[in-house]
Each structure stands twice: as structure tokens, then as C-alpha cells.
Design an enzyme around this catalytic site. Structure first.
Site, mmCIF file in Angstrom:
data_model
loop_
_atom_site.group_PDB
_atom_site.id
_atom_site.type_symbol
_atom_site.label_atom_id
_atom_site.label_comp_id
_atom_site.label_asym_id
_atom_site.label_seq_id
_atom_site.Cartn_x
_atom_site.Cartn_y
_atom_site.Cartn_z
ATOM 1 N N HIS A 18 0.891 -1.117 0.068
ATOM 2 C CA HIS A 18 0.114 0.026 0.077
ATOM 3 C C HIS A 18 0.791 1.183 0.062
ATOM 4 C CE1 HIS A 18 -2.792 3.117 1.454
ATOM 5 N NE2 HIS A 18 -3.379 2.423 0.919
ATOM 6 N N GLU A 62 -3.533 2.529 -7.291
ATOM 7 C CA GLU A 62 -3.741 3.575 -6.453
ATOM 8 C C GLU A 62 -2.852 4.616 -6.587
ATOM 9 O OE1 GLU A 62 -6.208 2.377 -2.863
ATOM 10 O OE2 GLU A 62 -4.241 2.023 -2.273
HETATM 11 P P1 PGA Z 1 -8.750 7.040 0.382
HETATM 12 O O1 PGA Z 1 -7.685 5.835 0.491
HETATM 13 O O2 PGA Z 1 -10.080 6.230 -0.377
HETATM 14 O O3 PGA Z 1 -8.970 7.571 1.488
HETATM 15 O O4 PGA Z 1 -8.220 7.798 -0.901
HETATM 16 C C1 PGA Z 1 -7.689 4.705 -0.358
HETATM 17 C C2 PGA Z 1 -6.515 3.903 0.274
HETATM 18 O O5 PGA Z 1 -5.398 4.294 0.643
HETATM 19 O O6 PGA Z 1 -6.494 2.412 0.067
#
Ligand code: PGA
Length: 249
Positions: free
Chosen positions: A96, A168
Site C-alpha cells: 500500500h 492507487e
Molecule cells: P482513500 O484511501 O479512499 O481515503 O483515498 C484509499 C486507500 O488508501 O486505499
């Protein structure tokens, strides 16, 4: 075509008492759904609580947010994959962006964690994504594909085919700034192409989630974008009613 996946990453929120209250409220209003899968990633201390509450719900599963790559040993403060499995986790987030950029985890460590997950029977969800500077420099795909290839290096093809991936963009996480559906689709397509090069046609069944400021207002549009098979949601997954609205998207 895989079932759409809705994954909640609670980060460092919702200890066991809050997790129990959240799940009671969520479960009371969310009857079993056959056409989608919901994954909860509570903090390590709340994994047992959540996994026990979803035990009789095959449409709901629990994961852990991070593991160490060793199965046991003198690593004070760490949690291993076998321990996560024993707590009821079926999945684990690996790489992550907060692990990579706040805790300086490397691609090589992500790879060790993917392998540790498989040793314990956990499904890894490998997260990849570029920093804003990398995007601005035109290096989005290069960054994402470097993280991807390093993460699956030496992993058996059959295991890679059973993984989940999450794109992401770091600049979109917790910022309220989302990638456009087109941006997401483009990177997802590049991920699928790289996976296809690595393991062949089986790559086509691998779910690729999008994450980064997903909320109840944009979830439907993002999920409708080509090659977006699910969403990984942080902030907007913390409230049971709001999360219920998102998973009904
Ligand atoms: P967020 O986080 O939806 O608060 O942007 C997503 C994540 O870090 O998995």
C-alpha cells in the site's frame, strides 16, 4: 468476468469495539449479495472481531493491512501471515502506498510479503501507484509496472493468477482528487498487458481494483470504466451507512 469487488481499507481506524459496532450496523442493513464481493481490511487488532462477524457470510471476507515476510521470530510489533490466517484473514494488502512512502517499504519487501502470503494461504492484494512527480514526469506506467513486476518476481504463475491488484495513484489517496475513469482504465489496461506478458491468458481473469478518493458519488462511474473490476476505499469506508451506499453501487 469476475464479480465486482468492494474493498474497505480502514487504515489506523476502528479498533475492536468500533469495528464491532460498525459491522453490526452494516450487517443489519446489508443482506447477502450474490453478485459482488466485499472485503474488509481492519487494523490487525480488529481482524478477529470482523472475521468472526462475517463467518456465515460468504459474500464478505476479511483481510489484514500488512504482514511481515517472515512467518515468526524476533520482530517486535510485527504480524505474520500465518497469524493473520489464524485470526480469520483471507487476504492481505501488500505494498500500500502508505507502507511504501510513510514506512519506506521497498519493491523487494513487497515481493517477500507476496510470497509469505501464499505460504500461509492468504490472497495478496498488491497495491501499485505513482507519485504526483512521477505522473508529471510521464512515468506513471513505468513506475506502476516496475512495482508490479518486482512484486510478482519468482511467484508461480498459478499463484499470480489468483492474486488481486489495486492501482492507487498516490496523489489521489486521501486527497479528494480522483483519477478520471479514463486515467484508471489506461493504467489498468497496462497492468493487464504486463500480467499477460508474465503469465499468459490467465491474466485476463485477475481483478484490478482502483483506489484513491473513491466515494459514494464517484464509485459507480469508476466501476463502469473498462478494466476496473472493483474499488479499494479508505476514508469513505469508515462510516457504515456510507459504505453500505458504496457497496450497493
Ligand atoms: P482513500 O484511501 O479512499 O481515503 O483515498 C484509499 C486507500 O488508501 O486505499
Amino acid at each position: 468476468m469476475t464479480l465486482p469487488i468492494f474493498a474497505a481499507n480502514w487504515k489506523m481506524h476502528h479498533g475492536p469495539s468500533d469495528a464491532r459496532a460498525f459491522m453490526k450496523s452494516f450487517l443489519a442493513h446489508y443482506p447477502r449479495q450474490q453478485d459482488r464481493k466485499v472485503l474488509f481490511f481492519p487494523n490487525a487488532l480488529s481482524v478477529t472481531t470482523v472475521s468472526e462477524l462475517v463467518r456465515d457470510r460468504p459474500d464478505l471476507e476479511t483481510g489484514i493491512q500488512n504482514i511481515h515476510w517472515e512467518d515468526k521470530g524476533a520482530f517486535t510489533g510485527e504480524n505474520s501471515a500465518p497469524m493473520a490466517r489464524d485470526s480469520g484473514a483471507t487476504h492481505v494488502l501488500v505494498g500500500h502506498s502508505e507502507r511504501r512512502h510513510v514506512f519506506a517499504e521497498t519493491d523487494a519487501e513487497s515481493n517477500l510479503k507476496v510470497k509469505a502470503a501464499f505460504r500461509a494461504g492468504l490472497t495478496p492484494v498488491l497495491c501499485v501507484g505513482e507519485l504526483l512527480a512521477e505522473r508529471d514526469a510521464g512515468n506513471t506506467e513505468a513506475t506502476v509496472l516496475r512495482q508490479l513486476r518486482a512484486g510478482i518476481d519468482g511467484v508461480e504463475e498459478g499463484q499470480v493468477a489468483s492474486m488481486l491488484f489495486a492501482y492507487e495513484p498516490v496523489w489521489a489517496i486521501g486527497t479528494g482528487r480522483t483519477a478520471t475513469p479514463d486515467d484508471a482504465s489506461q493504467v489498468h489496461a497496462a497492468i493487464i498487458a504486463a500480467l499477460k506478458a508474465a503469465i499468459g491468458e490467465r491474466a485476463l481473469g485477475i481483478p484490478i481494483l482502483y483506489g484513491g478518493s473513491v466515494n459514494r458519488g464517484n464509485a459507480t462511474t469508476l466501476l463502469a470504466a473498462p478494466d476496473v473490476d472493483g474499488v479499494l476505499v479508505g476514508g469513505a469506508s469508515l462510516d457504515a451507512d456510507g459504505w453500505n451506499a458504496i457497496v450497493r453501487a
